[in-house]
Design a protein around this motif. Sequence first.
Motif, PDB file in Angstrom:
ATOM      1  N   MET A  71       0.856  -1.261   0.084  1.00 29.26           N
ATOM      2  CA  MET A  71       0.154   0.084  -0.043  1.00 29.26           C
ATOM      3  C   MET A  71       0.881   1.254   0.118  1.00 29.26           C
ATOM      4  O   MET A  71       1.935   1.245   0.629  1.00 29.26           O
ATOM      5  CB  MET A  71      -1.010   0.200   1.214  1.00 29.26           C
ATOM      6  CG  MET A  71      -1.708   1.230   1.337  1.00 29.26           C
ATOM      7  SD  MET A  71      -2.608   1.490   2.667  1.00 29.26           S
ATOM      8  CE  MET A  71      -4.195   0.447   2.016  1.00 29.26           C
ATOM      9  N   THR A 112       2.187   4.998   1.010  1.00 30.85           N
ATOM     10  CA  THR A 112       2.073   5.558   2.489  1.00 30.85           C
ATOM     11  C   THR A 112       2.662   7.192   2.198  1.00 30.85           C
ATOM     12  O   THR A 112       3.739   7.125   1.784  1.00 30.85           O
ATOM     13  CB  THR A 112       3.013   4.614   3.297  1.00 30.85           C
ATOM     14  OG1 THR A 112       2.515   3.256   3.269  1.00 30.85           O
ATOM     15  CG2 THR A 112       2.640   5.267   4.716  1.00 30.85           C
ATOM     16  N   GLN A 140     -11.332  13.426  -8.055  1.00 30.03           N
ATOM     17  CA  GLN A 140     -11.692  12.386  -6.854  1.00 30.03           C
ATOM     18  C   GLN A 140     -12.806  12.977  -6.190  1.00 30.03           C
ATOM     19  O   GLN A 140     -13.118  14.239  -6.077  1.00 30.03           O
ATOM     20  CB  GLN A 140     -10.612  11.911  -6.281  1.00 30.03           C
ATOM     21  CG  GLN A 140     -10.024  12.975  -5.311  1.00 30.03           C
ATOM     22  CD  GLN A 140      -8.552  12.437  -4.792  1.00 30.03           C
ATOM     23  OE1 GLN A 140      -8.001  11.274  -5.342  1.00 30.03           O
ATOM     24  NE2 GLN A 140      -8.005  12.973  -3.712  1.00 30.03           N
ATOM     25  N   LEU A 184     -12.963  12.626   0.328  1.00 30.54           N
ATOM     26  CA  LEU A 184     -11.682  11.967   0.830  1.00 30.54           C
ATOM     27  C   LEU A 184     -11.163  12.861   1.616  1.00 30.54           C
ATOM     28  O   LEU A 184     -11.163  13.998   1.500  1.00 30.54           O
ATOM     29  CB  LEU A 184     -11.036  11.387  -0.509  1.00 30.54           C
ATOM     30  CG  LEU A 184     -11.485  10.402  -1.447  1.00 30.54           C
ATOM     31  CD1 LEU A 184     -10.509  10.131  -2.539  1.00 30.54           C
ATOM     32  CD2 LEU A 184     -11.785   9.320  -0.830  1.00 30.54           C
ATOM     33  N   THR A 227       2.861   9.385  -6.697  1.00 32.49           N
ATOM     34  CA  THR A 227       1.515   9.966  -6.005  1.00 32.49           C
ATOM     35  C   THR A 227       1.419  11.275  -6.683  1.00 32.49           C
ATOM     36  O   THR A 227       2.158  11.889  -6.876  1.00 32.49           O
ATOM     37  CB  THR A 227       1.657   9.946  -4.680  1.00 32.49           C
ATOM     38  OG1 THR A 227       1.816   8.650  -4.144  1.00 32.49           O
ATOM     39  CG2 THR A 227       0.255  10.226  -4.165  1.00 32.49           C
ATOM     40  N   GLY A 278      -6.204   9.305  -4.244  1.00 31.09           N
ATOM     41  CA  GLY A 278      -6.792   8.277  -3.496  1.00 31.09           C
ATOM     42  C   GLY A 278      -7.368   8.676  -1.949  1.00 31.09           C
ATOM     43  O   GLY A 278      -7.599   7.824  -1.334  1.00 31.09           O
ATOM     44  N   GLU A 335      -6.509   7.448   3.900  1.00 30.62           N
ATOM     45  CA  GLU A 335      -7.398   6.135   4.305  1.00 30.62           C
ATOM     46  C   GLU A 335      -7.100   5.689   5.772  1.00 30.62           C
ATOM     47  O   GLU A 335      -6.850   4.617   6.134  1.00 30.62           O
ATOM     48  CB  GLU A 335      -7.258   4.988   3.332  1.00 30.62           C
ATOM     49  CG  GLU A 335      -8.136   4.935   1.874  1.00 30.62           C
ATOM     50  CD  GLU A 335      -8.506   3.933   1.207  1.00 30.62           C
ATOM     51  OE1 GLU A 335      -7.756   2.925   1.513  1.00 30.62           O
ATOM     52  OE2 GLU A 335      -9.323   4.049   0.515  1.00 30.62           O
ATOM     53  N   GLN A 370     -11.901   4.530   9.978  1.00 31.53           N
ATOM     54  CA  GLN A 370     -13.052   5.340  10.142  1.00 31.53           C
ATOM     55  C   GLN A 370     -13.483   5.201  11.633  1.00 31.53           C
ATOM     56  O   GLN A 370     -13.259   4.251  12.158  1.00 31.53           O
ATOM     57  CB  GLN A 370     -14.288   4.783   9.314  1.00 31.53           C
ATOM     58  CG  GLN A 370     -14.125   5.316   7.901  1.00 31.53           C
ATOM     59  CD  GLN A 370     -15.430   5.343   7.120  1.00 31.53           C
ATOM     60  OE1 GLN A 370     -16.532   5.688   7.930  1.00 31.53           O
ATOM     61  NE2 GLN A 370     -15.398   5.728   5.826  1.00 31.53           N
ATOM     62  N   ARG A 416     -13.078   9.614   8.801  1.00 32.01           N
ATOM     63  CA  ARG A 416     -11.362   9.098   8.948  1.00 32.01           C
ATOM     64  C   ARG A 416     -10.564  10.560   9.522  1.00 32.01           C
ATOM     65  O   ARG A 416      -9.809  10.389   9.667  1.00 32.01           O
ATOM     66  CB  ARG A 416     -10.868   9.042   7.399  1.00 32.01           C
ATOM     67  CG  ARG A 416     -11.630   7.918   6.786  1.00 32.01           C
ATOM     68  CD  ARG A 416     -11.035   7.690   5.619  1.00 32.01           C
ATOM     69  NE  ARG A 416     -11.809   6.735   4.739  1.00 32.01           N
ATOM     70  CZ  ARG A 416     -11.578   5.307   4.616  1.00 32.01           C
ATOM     71  NH1 ARG A 416     -10.867   4.781   5.673  1.00 32.01           N
ATOM     72  NH2 ARG A 416     -12.233   4.315   4.106  1.00 32.01           N
ATOM     73  N   ILE A 431      -2.690   5.488   1.939  1.00 35.70           N
ATOM     74  CA  ILE A 431      -3.003   6.280   1.044  1.00 35.70           C
ATOM     75  C   ILE A 431      -3.920   5.360   0.267  1.00 35.70           C
ATOM     76  O   ILE A 431      -3.689   4.137  -0.191  1.00 35.70           O
ATOM     77  CB  ILE A 431      -1.906   7.139   0.031  1.00 35.70           C
ATOM     78  CG1 ILE A 431      -1.110   7.780   0.876  1.00 35.70           C
ATOM     79  CG2 ILE A 431      -2.675   7.888  -1.200  1.00 35.70           C
ATOM     80  CD1 ILE A 431      -0.125   8.629   0.142  1.00 35.70           C
ATOM     81  N   GLY A 432      -5.148   5.822  -0.406  1.00 32.65           N
ATOM     82  CA  GLY A 432      -6.130   5.009  -0.827  1.00 32.65           C
ATOM     83  C   GLY A 432      -5.527   4.699  -2.437  1.00 32.65           C
ATOM     84  O   GLY A 432      -4.728   5.589  -2.987  1.00 32.65           O
ATOM     85  N   PRO A 433      -6.211   3.785  -3.306  1.00 30.35           N
ATOM     86  CA  PRO A 433      -5.970   3.644  -4.790  1.00 30.35           C
ATOM     87  C   PRO A 433      -6.013   4.969  -5.475  1.00 30.35           C
ATOM     88  O   PRO A 433      -7.430   5.567  -5.110  1.00 30.35           O
ATOM     89  CB  PRO A 433      -6.618   2.526  -4.984  1.00 30.35           C
ATOM     90  CG  PRO A 433      -7.604   2.378  -4.050  1.00 30.35           C
ATOM     91  CD  PRO A 433      -7.288   2.931  -2.750  1.00 30.35           C
TER      92      PRO A 433
END
Length: 338
Positions: free
Chosen positions: A1, A3, A48, A52, A69, A118, A121, A124, A129, A149-151
């Motif tokens: 993932m 980061t 996006q 987020l 990123t 993304g 993340e 929650q 978040r 970090i999300g996709p």
Amino acid sequence: MNTLILHRTGPGTSVQDLGRSGFLAQGLSRGGAADPVALAEGAALLNQPPALAALEIVSSVEVEVTQPTWIALTGAPKKASRDGQPLCWNACHRLDPGQRLSLGTATEGNYAYLHLAGGIETPQQVGGRGAHLTARLGPVLSDGTRLPIGPPPEPNQRERALPSESRFGGGEIRVLAGPQTGLFPAEVLERFLATPFIRTAWGNRQGVKLGHEGEGFRPAGGLDLMSEVIVPGDIQVTGDGTPYVLGPECQTIGGYPRIATVAPQDLPRVMQATPGARLRFRMVTLEEALASHRAIERVYDDASGQLQAQESNPYHNLMVHNLISGVAIDIFDSEDDA
């Protein structure tokens, strides 16, 4: 993932989203970004959803990522650099592993935002978040903190920018009458609306103290009131007559009288007003406030409609360069704010 790694984190930095609604009865105010407009702008730059989470920054930070990123920078403009090279504000950029993104002090305003393709993340908690600092929800950030970090939603991102919309200099703020406005004599209310206030340096996510000359703004009959539900934007008046505009992390009940409530669309301008900026309040009707209100989805759509290709020449960016007699001078050499 992927980061996000924080290497230098100043006070006031936190993960923020659009906040949590529906928990007033449990004693939890909405919270969320102090400037949700900036949150929507960053989301538009990265194509996006505005819900987020991003990094809300008050002082200075230095970060890196573990995978390539795309990032966006919005809100209170800061001196920004990637491995020492200046970056445009209100724009998106690529950040590769090993590169350091540095954000210094703000040139105006208070709250800056670092968005990542993304989103951040973090787990929650109570439906969000983001961090609610007074309720101790969300992650506590320090040097070395690693945030997931999300996709990324768009693999073929490109450099884009938004026109600067200054909401950092104060100005006229629309307010609505509330259930306690009638407790203030007509003369006091008129004087309140005619007074030029100063956004003082005393302020945080809970609220902002307003400075002014002359006597305070006291209601008739003193302060003998029952505690009632309060919301962000309420303008409470303390015992000495000083007004405070409540922010997104305000308490949920209070006993100080409220002379008016800032229209939600103008609250980000109060929160972002540079200390020393002048604020003046204008009373509007509910119908007038509703007519000018923009839901966050509308703010996002409006920002998306203003996207433009970013100039590849950094000297087009007057936020980080001064243009004097046709000669571009890099102001990064003049002072180190980091």
